[in-house]
Design a protein around this motif. Structure first.
Motif, PDB file in Angstrom:
ATOM      1  N   ASP A  89      -7.868   8.483   2.020  1.00 50.53           N
ATOM      2  CA  ASP A  89      -7.330   8.146   3.339  1.00 50.53           C
ATOM      3  C   ASP A  89      -7.580   6.686   3.703  1.00 50.53           C
ATOM      4  O   ASP A  89      -7.048   6.200   4.697  1.00 50.53           O
ATOM      5  N   ILE A  90      -8.405   5.980   2.938  1.00 51.68           N
ATOM      6  CA  ILE A  90      -8.698   4.578   3.224  1.00 51.68           C
ATOM      7  C   ILE A  90      -7.560   3.723   2.682  1.00 51.68           C
ATOM      8  O   ILE A  90      -7.356   3.631   1.476  1.00 51.68           O
ATOM      9  N   THR A  91      -6.787   3.114   3.583  1.00 52.36           N
ATOM     10  CA  THR A  91      -5.628   2.316   3.177  1.00 52.36           C
ATOM     11  C   THR A  91      -5.907   0.823   3.219  1.00 52.36           C
ATOM     12  O   THR A  91      -5.103   0.042   2.706  1.00 52.36           O
ATOM     13  N   LEU A  92      -7.022   0.401   3.822  1.00 47.91           N
ATOM     14  CA  LEU A  92      -7.335  -1.020   3.906  1.00 47.91           C
ATOM     15  C   LEU A  92      -7.569  -1.584   2.512  1.00 47.91           C
ATOM     16  O   LEU A  92      -8.352  -1.040   1.733  1.00 47.91           O
ATOM     17  N   GLY A  93      -6.894  -2.682   2.199  1.00 44.63           N
ATOM     18  CA  GLY A  93      -7.034  -3.308   0.897  1.00 44.63           C
ATOM     19  C   GLY A  93      -5.991  -2.866  -0.108  1.00 44.63           C
ATOM     20  O   GLY A  93      -5.872  -3.476  -1.181  1.00 44.63           O
ATOM     21  N   GLN A  94      -5.247  -1.800   0.211  1.00 46.45           N
ATOM     22  CA  GLN A  94      -4.204  -1.343  -0.694  1.00 46.45           C
ATOM     23  C   GLN A  94      -2.911  -2.108  -0.449  1.00 46.45           C
ATOM     24  O   GLN A  94      -2.638  -2.556   0.664  1.00 46.45           O
ATOM     25  N   TYR A  95      -2.118  -2.221  -1.498  1.00 46.61           N
ATOM     26  CA  TYR A  95      -0.819  -2.894  -1.402  1.00 46.61           C
ATOM     27  C   TYR A  95       0.273  -1.875  -1.684  1.00 46.61           C
ATOM     28  O   TYR A  95       0.261  -1.202  -2.718  1.00 46.61           O
ATOM     29  N   TYR A  96       1.224  -1.753  -0.749  1.00 47.20           N
ATOM     30  CA  TYR A  96       2.335  -0.818  -0.898  1.00 47.20           C
ATOM     31  C   TYR A  96       3.553  -1.617  -1.350  1.00 47.20           C
ATOM     32  O   TYR A  96       4.122  -2.384  -0.584  1.00 47.20           O
TER      33      TYR A  96
END
Length: 266
Positions: A4-11
């Motif tokens: 659920d941690i989306t910070l730092g991910q690139y979509y």
């Protein structure tokens, strides 16, 4: 929970927001954060909500994926909301002895929750639409003037980029370690704080070992490539402003001016 941690991910998707210069997105994020703390009336937050949803639509990142990061901080949101609800003095609505809920407390709790939610979503948009390399180049170029007062801009930008890049890597590593430990009979569902803390030991020890190993491998790789800091280094893809970036600045400053005007009027 870790997924659920989306910070730092690139979509990765092709959108107007993805194609913007990273400096524009950094400035937009900064002004958005300032705006959510300047606005303190319903009209201001309605305007910010419209702007936020417009940016989400333009980014083409699924809204469900973007708000998924809120699940990991729901306890923090509840704690902040309850503290503001019960510890803000004012006109009491409900009272139990020394504990009371005031009108000002309800307003402060709602404002704090909305601001924190918008803060998480706003910063997530930047990281989801900008690669770590673009963030590094944007920070270094945007803060280049600080080099004249001997601020290590390149090193700061590099550290922030590496930190953001390691968030999803460590999440995946934690998930793998948890599955491996559960296959060996470990349980992470103990009742009570003490039991939960003990259950985390077989997870944290190999995670720290893996993190230090990755950090060492990264340092060796950078040294092998003759990395010696920002002095004299050039960029493979230099940043250049385009027409869409200028229009982006125009919308950013225009929206911020509207927030200030609404704050003054209401």
């Amino acid at each position: 929970m870790l997924k659920d941690i989306t910070l730092g991910q690139y979509y990765q998707v092709d959108s107007v927001i993805h194609r913007l210069d990273p400096r524009v997105k950094l400035v937009a994020t900064l002004f958005f954060i300032i705006s959510i703390f300047v606005a303190d009336d319903p009209i201001g937050f309605i305007f910010l909500t419209v702007c936020l949803f417009a940016i989400i639509a333009l980014s083409k990142v699924p809204f469900s994926f973007m708000v998924r990061g809120l699940k990991s901080i729901i306890i923090l949101l509840l704690i902040c909301g309850l503290f503001n609800l019960f510890l803000t003095p004012g006109d009491a609505i409900v009272k139990w002895g020394k504990v009371q809920i005031t009108i000002q407390g309800v307003r402060a709790a709602i404002l704090m929750l909305v601001r924190m939610i918008y803060l998480i979503i706003g910063t997530s948009i930047m990281t989801l639409t900008t690669t770590p390399n673009q963030l590094t180049d944007g920070l270094e170029t945007g803060l280049r003037a600080l080099n004249y007062i001997h601020v290590p801009v390149h090193e700061i930008a590099m550290m922030m980029s590496i930190a953001l890049r390691f968030i999803p890597i460590l999440n995946d590593e934690t998930d793998k370690i948890m599955k491996a430990q559960m296959a060996r009979g470990a349980s992470f569902d103990g009742k009570g704080i003490v039991n939960k803390a003990k259950a985390m030991v077989p997870l944290l020890v190999p995670l720290f070992v893996s993190a230090f190993r990755r950090a060492n491998d990264l340092a060796l790789a950078m040294e092998a490539r003759c990395y010696h800091g920002g002095e004299g280094r050039t960029s493979m893809k230099p940043l250049h402003y385009r027409r869409r970036d200028v229009m982006g600045y125009f919308y950013i400053f225009g929206a911020f001016a509207v927030v200030i005007v609404l704050h003054i009027i209401f």
